[in-house]
Design a protein around this motif. Structure first.
Motif, mmCIF file in Angstrom:
data_model
loop_
_atom_site.group_PDB
_atom_site.id
_atom_site.type_symbol
_atom_site.label_atom_id
_atom_site.label_comp_id
_atom_site.label_asym_id
_atom_site.label_seq_id
_atom_site.Cartn_x
_atom_site.Cartn_y
_atom_site.Cartn_z
ATOM 1 N N CYS A 139 40.157 109.260 76.964
ATOM 2 C CA CYS A 139 41.461 109.915 76.797
ATOM 3 C C CYS A 139 41.655 110.433 75.366
ATOM 4 O O CYS A 139 42.485 109.915 74.612
ATOM 5 C CB CYS A 139 42.575 108.940 77.168
ATOM 6 S SG CYS A 139 44.144 109.747 77.528
ATOM 7 N N PRO A 140 40.879 111.440 74.958
ATOM 8 C CA PRO A 140 40.871 111.903 73.569
ATOM 9 C C PRO A 140 42.241 112.206 72.941
ATOM 10 O O PRO A 140 42.464 111.816 71.790
ATOM 11 C CB PRO A 140 39.999 113.167 73.639
ATOM 12 C CG PRO A 140 39.076 112.908 74.773
ATOM 13 C CD PRO A 140 39.903 112.171 75.788
ATOM 14 N N PRO A 141 43.194 112.889 73.626
ATOM 15 C CA PRO A 141 44.472 113.162 72.949
ATOM 16 C C PRO A 141 45.232 111.898 72.559
ATOM 17 O O PRO A 141 45.830 111.828 71.483
ATOM 18 C CB PRO A 141 45.252 113.976 73.995
ATOM 19 C CG PRO A 141 44.220 114.551 74.893
ATOM 20 C CD PRO A 141 43.138 113.526 74.954
ATOM 21 N N VAL A 142 45.206 110.899 73.427
ATOM 22 C CA VAL A 142 45.893 109.642 73.118
ATOM 23 C C VAL A 142 45.140 108.891 72.030
ATOM 24 O O VAL A 142 45.743 108.285 71.131
ATOM 25 C CB VAL A 142 46.041 108.773 74.384
ATOM 26 C CG1 VAL A 142 46.729 107.456 74.053
ATOM 27 C CG2 VAL A 142 46.829 109.526 75.449
ATOM 28 N N ALA A 143 43.807 108.908 72.086
ATOM 29 C CA ALA A 143 43.004 108.274 71.043
ATOM 30 C C ALA A 143 43.284 108.923 69.691
ATOM 31 O O ALA A 143 43.379 108.228 68.660
ATOM 32 C CB ALA A 143 41.512 108.382 71.386
ATOM 33 N N ALA A 144 43.433 110.253 69.667
ATOM 34 C CA ALA A 144 43.735 110.968 68.424
ATOM 35 C C ALA A 144 45.092 110.535 67.874
ATOM 36 O O ALA A 144 45.267 110.372 66.662
ATOM 37 C CB ALA A 144 43.715 112.473 68.668
ATOM 38 N N PHE A 145 46.066 110.351 68.767
ATOM 39 C CA PHE A 145 47.395 109.873 68.351
ATOM 40 C C PHE A 145 47.280 108.498 67.698
ATOM 41 O O PHE A 145 47.842 108.259 66.618
ATOM 42 C CB PHE A 145 48.325 109.803 69.559
ATOM 43 C CG PHE A 145 49.662 109.177 69.265
ATOM 44 C CD1 PHE A 145 50.751 109.966 68.937
ATOM 45 C CD2 PHE A 145 49.836 107.793 69.308
ATOM 46 C CE1 PHE A 145 51.987 109.386 68.659
ATOM 47 C CE2 PHE A 145 51.063 107.207 69.033
ATOM 48 C CZ PHE A 145 52.144 108.013 68.701
ATOM 49 N N LEU A 146 46.574 107.589 68.355
ATOM 50 C CA LEU A 146 46.462 106.221 67.850
ATOM 51 C C LEU A 146 45.747 106.183 66.501
ATOM 52 O O LEU A 146 46.142 105.436 65.594
ATOM 53 C CB LEU A 146 45.727 105.346 68.866
ATOM 54 C CG LEU A 146 46.459 105.134 70.203
ATOM 55 C CD1 LEU A 146 45.573 104.365 71.176
ATOM 56 C CD2 LEU A 146 47.783 104.408 69.988
ATOM 57 N N VAL A 147 44.693 106.980 66.349
ATOM 58 C CA VAL A 147 43.982 107.034 65.074
ATOM 59 C C VAL A 147 44.897 107.586 63.984
ATOM 60 O O VAL A 147 44.945 107.049 62.863
ATOM 61 C CB VAL A 147 42.709 107.896 65.197
ATOM 62 C CG1 VAL A 147 42.110 108.182 63.817
ATOM 63 C CG2 VAL A 147 41.682 107.194 66.074
ATOM 64 N N GLY A 148 45.646 108.654 64.295
ATOM 65 C CA GLY A 148 46.577 109.210 63.319
ATOM 66 C C GLY A 148 47.632 108.202 62.898
ATOM 67 O O GLY A 148 47.977 108.088 61.712
#
Length: 513
Positions: free
Chosen positions: A481-490
């Motif tokens: 789930c790349p978009p959610v993973a990107a949110f969490l990393v940010g």
């Protein structure tokens, strides 16, 4: 410190309280209109196409591979993520400051960095939306005549569509806005009609049979894209009609019959993850733009109800009806071919819709998609006018429109999940960092920060790499789930870097002195 503020920050004026409007007159209908755009809901059952612009799923059964129940769970989870993680904090920032995203974003990325992030980036990505809109509008407008993606008629229609929308966005968006208030009723009505015409087949739907029937598909593709050809096969009239409705190219000297095998059905987690990737990626930029909606709301109740109704409610409604329609068509045995794209399935429903009705629906859906294309161009123009004030907007937007046209006519814009993944990768870490900044400041806006705020920029770069992992050799398929993973990393990285002292100095606004 105020002297260090750029003019665009120093001159910003909050929306006064007496100019604000309730959620049901602003936030909810605007977001609902976005989620009712046919480009969003038509591919919910598909998840990911086996080829750009095709109505067949890359995995057998698409998002219905584990049944309606699992698909519904994925849809609801994705809608909740959109509301609570991507929309709520930007909207609260807009509400509490009365200022737009370009200004509140200076806390996360700095007053100099704010020109690029989220300002310029928001404008650039709008042309990606314009290309997707033009591509799929071209598919619907050309399908009744038997022309599909990568044909000359589709290229001409898509190009003219993008150019007209860009011109309207630059010159006459206020006229389009008047019509846009009513046009979301078109896809709403069509969705309801499709559902009621197919609801009888939902009880008969068998996802295991669907997985079998959608494993092998036959495509008509240009010779350049053909991987495995087989001799032309005789088609029935019903099959030919279904091909036209789906936007496939009628077989000519420039096309070949290609047989492809879809990947095995997704697991339960795979279905949920794919739906979250698709829906959150689609919504990411709209979530960050919640600041622009929140600054026009009266209080937190407006912000929360606007999101619950316009985002969560509309997403579940539109996506749910699309899933039910696809299940109903296959359960009732109406589908001539293993299609899963909802608009393509209309061509298989002639027995219940009536002759020619599907063609009419296609044109109505395309017309209803024109205002969103204009609004994308309008947002892009505003972004470029702010970040590139010395460049004629006809030049900057003209270059962006040219790129949008190229993406549409080459079929790249037809890879909806790919476009949504890039958008999610771009704005996932933006929303994550804004949430961390908001919480660290005590649930308020920290104020503009000097220069380039390293905590924001480092978290964005790393978050974007994580979100775009599927496009990076060696990382493909490694990030769920790349978009959610990107949110969490940010979110996490901004919080850590802020605690390490990498936030730049906060500057005082003229009103604070």
């Amino acid at each position: 410190m105020a002297s260090q503020l750029p003019d665009y920050v120093a001159s910003a004026k909050p929306v006064p309280q007496d100019k604000r409007v309730p959620w049901y007159a602003s936030t909810a209908p605007t977001y609902a209109g976005i989620m009712l755009w046919f480009v969003f809901w038509q591919d919910i059952p598909l998840g990911r196409a086996i080829a750009p612009g095709q109505p067949y799923a890359a995995t057998a059964g698409g998002t219905l591979a584990q049944g309606l129940g699992i698909a519904a769970i994925g849809l609801i989870v994705a809608a909740l993520i959109c509301h609570f993680l991507f929309y709520l904090v930007p909207a609260l920032l807009g509400l509490k400051t009365g200022l737009p995203l370009y200004i509140v974003g200076t806390s996360t990325y700095g007053v100099q960095g704010g020109f690029l992030m989220p300002g310029f980036l928001m404008g650039v990505l709008q042309f990606g939306w314009l290309s997707v809109n033009a591509f799929f509008a071209g598919v619907l407008l050309c399908a009744p005549f038997g022309y599909g993606p990568l044909t000359v008629p589709h290229a001409v229609v898509s190009a003219l569509w993008a150019i007209a929308a860009a011109f309207m966005g630059l010159m006459g968006i206020h006229y389009v806005a008047r019509v846009a208030s009513f046009l979301p009723m078109v896809p709403l009505t069509i969705l309801l009609i499709l559902f009621f015409c197919t609801v009888g087949g939902v009880a008969k739907f068998d996802y295991q049979e669907l997985n079998k029937s959608t494993r092998l598909v036959t495509l008509d593709l240009p010779h350049a894209e053909t991987e495995k050809t087989s001799p032309p096969q005789k088609e029935t009239k019903a099959e030919s009609k279904a091909d036209q409705q789906s936007g496939q190219t009628a077989q000519t000297d420039s096309t070949s019959r290609t047989t492809k095998q879809a990947d095995p059905p997704l697991t339960r987690w795979g279905v949920i993850a794919l739906l979250c990737t698709y829906i959150v990626g689609f919504f990411a930029t709209a979530g960050a733009a919640g600041a622009d909606f929140g600054m026009n709301n009266r209080d937190e109740t407006d912000v929360r109800w606007g999101g619950l109704v316009g985002i969560f409610g509309a997403t579940v409604f539109a996506g749910g009806l699309s899933l039910l329609t696809a299940a109903g068509v296959h359960g009732a045995g109406l589908a001539d071919k293993p299609m899963l794209q909802t608009t393509a399935l209309m061509g298989s429903m002639e027995k219940v819709l009536g002759p020619g009705v599907a063609d009419i629906f296609m044109y109505l859906l395309a017309i209803a998609a024109f205002p969103p294309a204009c609004f994308s161009a309008f947002i892009a123009a505003n972004s470029f006018k702010t970040t590139l004030p010395k460049v004629n907007p006809f030049i900057s937007c003209g270059i962006g429109t040219l790129v949008a046209v190229l993406l549409a006519i080459t079929g790249l814009a037809g890879n909806a999940i790919g476009v949504f993944t890039i958008i999610g990768a771009s704005f996932g870490p933006v929303c994550g960092a804004m949430v961390a900044d908001y919480l660290l400041a005590g649930r308020k806006w920290a104020g503009p920060r000097a220069g380039f705020n390293l905590a924001g920029w480092i978290s964005w770069v790393v978050g974007f790499i994580v979100g775009a992992a599927d496009f990076i050799p060696g990382l493909t398929g490694q990030v769920p789930c790349p978009p959610v993973a990107a949110f969490l990393v940010g979110f996490v990285l901004y919080a850590v870097l802020a605690k390490l002292g990498l936030e730049s100095q906060t500057l005082a606004l003229p009103s604070d002195q």
